[in-house]
Design a protein around this motif. Structure first.
Motif, PDB file in Angstrom:
ATOM      1  N   ASP A  68       0.611  -1.267  -0.138  1.00  7.97           N
ATOM      2  CA  ASP A  68      -0.022   0.082  -0.031  1.00  7.97           C
ATOM      3  C   ASP A  68       0.811   1.440   0.084  1.00  7.97           C
ATOM      4  OD1 ASP A  68       0.994   0.072   2.665  1.00  7.97           O
ATOM      5  OD2 ASP A  68      -0.740   0.389   3.806  1.00  7.97           O
ATOM      6  N   GLY A  69       2.272   0.974  -0.191  1.00  3.45           N
ATOM      7  CA  GLY A  69       2.960   2.241  -0.329  1.00  3.45           C
ATOM      8  C   GLY A  69       3.258   2.952   0.970  1.00  3.45           C
ATOM      9  N   SER A  70       3.009   2.180   2.162  1.00  4.29           N
ATOM     10  CA  SER A  70       3.233   2.784   3.528  1.00  4.29           C
ATOM     11  C   SER A  70       4.839   3.053   3.646  1.00  4.29           C
ATOM     12  CB  SER A  70       2.748   1.970   4.625  1.00  4.29           C
ATOM     13  OG  SER A  70       3.190   0.656   4.447  1.00  4.29           O
ATOM     14  N   ILE A  71       5.660   2.261   3.189  1.00  2.00           N
ATOM     15  CA  ILE A  71       7.049   2.621   3.095  1.00  2.00           C
ATOM     16  C   ILE A  71       7.407   3.877   2.520  1.00  2.00           C
ATOM     17  CG2 ILE A  71       7.981   1.498   1.092  1.00  2.00           C
ATOM     18  CD1 ILE A  71      10.183   0.257   2.781  1.00  2.00           C
ATOM     19  N   LEU A  72       6.740   4.446   1.730  1.00  2.00           N
ATOM     20  CA  LEU A  72       7.390   5.565   0.905  1.00  2.00           C
ATOM     21  C   LEU A  72       7.088   6.844   1.789  1.00  2.00           C
ATOM     22  CD1 LEU A  72       5.422   4.893  -2.314  1.00  2.00           C
ATOM     23  CD2 LEU A  72       8.006   4.146  -1.694  1.00  2.00           C
ATOM     24  N   ILE A  73       5.949   6.792   2.867  1.00  2.00           N
ATOM     25  CA  ILE A  73       5.878   8.108   3.555  1.00  2.00           C
ATOM     26  C   ILE A  73       7.022   8.683   4.402  1.00  2.00           C
ATOM     27  CG2 ILE A  73       4.376   8.942   5.395  1.00  2.00           C
ATOM     28  CD1 ILE A  73       2.902   8.718   2.832  1.00  2.00           C
ATOM     29  N   ASP A  74       7.360   9.870   4.359  1.00  2.00           N
ATOM     30  CA  ASP A  74       8.360  10.378   4.880  1.00  2.00           C
ATOM     31  C   ASP A  74       8.136  11.911   5.635  1.00  2.00           C
ATOM     32  OD1 ASP A  74      11.053  10.644   5.931  1.00  2.00           O
ATOM     33  OD2 ASP A  74      11.775  11.443   4.278  1.00  2.00           O
ATOM     34  N   ASN A  75       6.973  11.623   6.673  1.00  2.00           N
ATOM     35  CA  ASN A  75       6.467  13.030   7.148  1.00  2.00           C
ATOM     36  C   ASN A  75       7.181  13.377   8.440  1.00  2.00           C
ATOM     37  OD1 ASN A  75       5.178  10.691   8.410  1.00  2.00           O
ATOM     38  ND2 ASN A  75       3.038  11.709   7.834  1.00  2.00           N
ATOM     39  N   ASP A  76       7.812  12.104   9.169  1.00  2.00           N
ATOM     40  CA  ASP A  76       8.389  12.534  10.446  1.00  2.00           C
ATOM     41  C   ASP A  76       9.126  11.105  10.992  1.00  2.00           C
ATOM     42  OD1 ASP A  76       6.756  10.258  11.814  1.00  2.00           O
ATOM     43  OD2 ASP A  76       5.251  11.993  11.889  1.00  2.00           O
ATOM     44  N   GLN A  77       9.936  11.326  11.845  1.00  2.00           N
ATOM     45  CA  GLN A  77      11.026  10.071  12.349  1.00  2.00           C
ATOM     46  C   GLN A  77      10.204   8.689  12.574  1.00  2.00           C
ATOM     47  OE1 GLN A  77      14.225   9.961  11.678  1.00  2.00           O
ATOM     48  NE2 GLN A  77      13.991  11.641  10.595  1.00  2.00           N
ATOM     49  N   ALA A  78       8.958   8.816  12.836  1.00  2.00           N
ATOM     50  CA  ALA A  78       8.030   7.676  13.173  1.00  2.00           C
ATOM     51  C   ALA A  78       7.600   7.026  11.907  1.00  2.00           C
ATOM     52  CB  ALA A  78       6.874   8.100  14.050  1.00  2.00           C
ATOM     53  N   SER A  79       7.727   7.516  10.754  1.00  2.26           N
ATOM     54  CA  SER A  79       7.239   6.849   9.408  1.00  2.26           C
ATOM     55  C   SER A  79       8.045   5.618   9.122  1.00  2.26           C
ATOM     56  CB  SER A  79       7.606   7.554   8.262  1.00  2.26           C
ATOM     57  OG  SER A  79       6.989   9.135   8.431  1.00  2.26           O
ATOM     58  N   GLU A  80       7.397   4.799   8.768  1.00  3.45           N
ATOM     59  CA  GLU A  80       7.812   3.377   8.694  1.00  3.45           C
ATOM     60  C   GLU A  80       9.056   3.225   7.869  1.00  3.45           C
ATOM     61  OE1 GLU A  80       6.859  -0.408   5.577  1.00  3.45           O
ATOM     62  OE2 GLU A  80       4.873   0.707   6.359  1.00  3.45           O
ATOM     63  N   LYS A  81       9.457   4.137   7.060  1.00  2.00           N
ATOM     64  CA  LYS A  81      10.762   3.826   6.385  1.00  2.00           C
ATOM     65  C   LYS A  81      11.973   4.018   7.062  1.00  2.00           C
ATOM     66  CE  LYS A  81      11.108   7.098   3.071  1.00  2.00           C
ATOM     67  NZ  LYS A  81      11.581   8.114   2.388  1.00  2.00           N
ATOM     68  N   HIS A  82      11.662   4.737   8.351  1.00  2.00           N
ATOM     69  CA  HIS A  82      12.750   4.829   9.287  1.00  2.00           C
ATOM     70  C   HIS A  82      13.075   3.485  10.106  1.00  2.00           C
ATOM     71  CE1 HIS A  82      13.426   8.809   7.928  1.00  2.00           C
ATOM     72  NE2 HIS A  82      12.078   9.186   8.290  1.00  2.00           N
ATOM     73  N   ALA A  83      12.367   2.599   9.981  1.00  2.00           N
ATOM     74  CA  ALA A  83      12.458   1.379  10.759  1.00  2.00           C
ATOM     75  C   ALA A  83      13.716   0.617  10.650  1.00  2.00           C
ATOM     76  CB  ALA A  83      11.258   0.146  10.449  1.00  2.00           C
ATOM     77  N   PHE A  84      14.524  -0.043  11.848  1.00  2.00           N
ATOM     78  CA  PHE A  84      15.593  -0.696  11.423  1.00  2.00           C
ATOM     79  C   PHE A  84      15.486  -1.633  10.450  1.00  2.00           C
ATOM     80  CE2 PHE A  84      18.440  -4.080  12.837  1.00  2.00           C
ATOM     81  CZ  PHE A  84      19.597  -3.302  12.909  1.00  2.00           C
ATOM     82  N   SER A  85      14.494  -2.304  10.222  1.00  2.00           N
ATOM     83  CA  SER A  85      14.508  -3.495   9.394  1.00  2.00           C
ATOM     84  C   SER A  85      14.528  -3.003   7.965  1.00  2.00           C
ATOM     85  CB  SER A  85      13.143  -4.210   9.504  1.00  2.00           C
ATOM     86  OG  SER A  85      11.995  -3.505   9.567  1.00  2.00           O
ATOM     87  N   HIS A  86      14.208  -1.745   7.612  1.00  2.00           N
ATOM     88  CA  HIS A  86      14.119  -1.190   6.142  1.00  2.00           C
ATOM     89  C   HIS A  86      15.632  -0.418   5.916  1.00  2.00           C
ATOM     90  CE1 HIS A  86      10.246  -2.106   5.829  1.00  2.00           C
ATOM     91  NE2 HIS A  86       9.436  -1.325   6.334  1.00  2.00           N
ATOM     92  N   GLN A  87      16.704  -0.649   6.850  1.00  2.00           N
ATOM     93  CA  GLN A  87      17.806  -0.107   6.530  1.00  2.00           C
ATOM     94  C   GLN A  87      18.345  -0.482   5.242  1.00  2.00           C
ATOM     95  OE1 GLN A  87      21.068   0.220   9.907  1.00  2.00           O
ATOM     96  NE2 GLN A  87      19.848  -1.622  10.342  1.00  2.00           N
ATOM     97  N   GLY A  88      18.826   0.369   4.471  1.00  2.00           N
ATOM     98  CA  GLY A  88      19.511   0.182   2.992  1.00  2.00           C
ATOM     99  C   GLY A  88      18.270   0.036   1.909  1.00  2.00           C
TER     100      GLY A  88
END
Length: 320
Positions: A68-88
């Motif tokens: 659902d494109g949730s990983i693309l959101i970058d509105n604050d540091q709590a956004s999914e893309k900043h998760a440890f498991s998404h490094q790289g």
């Protein structure tokens, strides 16, 4: 009662998947897939590593909150893309570029979630992999929280943990093997190898399943006190090409990631790996490319949002 619940669940899943269809934008944005393909082609020609990056982006998006494109959101540091498991994880700029071009010709029509799925498809084809049709019609999710990525598959998971995590997403053990073989392209940082090379449980030292030649190569690239950000090719021999060579590496002890190596230490997953590598496999055995396509299309239908359950974002990095 269990049978009744299973039937209800299967009907629900069938309805959800049935709402996606090949050619969803044929009337509302006829050039949608061509536009995405053009942007991906330019990005991969500029940097061949981008193909693997876009494929990984699709996987990471689908395993958290569905595709659902949730990983693309970058509105604050709590956004999914900043998760440890998404490094790289990367490729965001490619998705945004495709989205901008699509908005210019048919605004508010094509979802970011569909762009991610189409971009992965095009990246595979550009890497000598199979061409296939992607059912579209996803809408973009309205939730993105890094805590939701806590249960992503991890390189240090046991084979049973990996099976369970895939099962939770409606994916089979065969899907686990095939989607893991997406590591036929791309790289991983030495950070993910330190434990396997120098402090492998339970006795320390190196993982004994690593081929000796591979162990020497990996240690030279990732010395014990070296730079943990150095990148390693995941597929020894053809790291930029989509093929079954990763399965040969797994069989022969040349797997870079611990999770890949474990696929040959379990009897069920070992049989699946071997089924694609026999002398007669290309003639009478299962088709690796066909089965991979089946698995990635299946993965692309995890938890999709359709109709009023999502939105069509104007930009992919922010909710409307």
């Amino acid at each position: 009662m269990a049978l009744v619940l299973a039937l209800i669940l299967s009907c629900f899943l069938g309805l959800t998947k049935g709402q996606l269809r090949v050619g969803f934008y044929s009337q509302t944005c006829p050039n949608a897939e061509e536009i995405v393909s053009s942007v991906v082609r330019e990005a991969v020609f500029s940097d061949p590593r981008m193909a693997a990056i876009l494929l990984r982006l699709h996987f990471h998006d689908c395993f958290v909150e569905g595709c659902d494109g949730s990983i693309l959101i970058d509105n604050d540091q709590a956004s999914e893309k900043h998760a440890f498991s998404h490094q790289g994880v990367g490729g965001y700029e490619v998705i945004e570029k495709a989205k901008a071009q699509l908005e210019a010709v048919c605004g508010g029509v094509v979802s970011c979630a569909d762009i991610v799925a189409l971009a992965a498809r095009d990246a595979i084809a550009l890497s000598n992999g199979p061409s296939y049709e992607v059912p579209t019609g996803r809408r973009d999710g309205r939730i993105s929280n890094l805590a939701l990525a806590d249960n992503m598959p991890d390189v240090s998971d046991s084979i049973e943990q990996l099976k369970a995590k895939f099962m939770q997403k409606g994916l089979s053990v065969k899907d686990l093997v095939l989607l893991s073989s997406a590591h036929t392209m791309g790289t991983a940082a030495c950070f993910f190898m330190k434990k396997r090379l120098y402090n492998f449980s339970p006795k320390g030292g190196s993982d004994p399943s690593i081929n000796f030649l591979s162990l020497m190569e990996l240690k030279s690239q990732c010395p014990q006190n070296g730079d943990v950000n150095v990148r390693l090719a995941l597929d020894r021999g053809s790291p930029l090409t989509f093929d079954a060579n990763i399965l040969r590496n797994i069989r022969d002890g040349f797997a870079v990631l611990e999770s890949d190596a474990k696929l040959y230490q379990d009897e069920v997953t070992k049989r699946i790996v071997d089924s694609y590598l026999g002398m007669l496999s290309p003639i009478s055995g299962p088709s690796f490319e066909t089965d991979f396509v089946d698995s990635i299309v299946k993965m692309g239908q995890i938890g999709v949002k359709t109709d009023s359950r999502g939105e069509i974002r104007r930009v992919c990095r922010a909710f409307n």
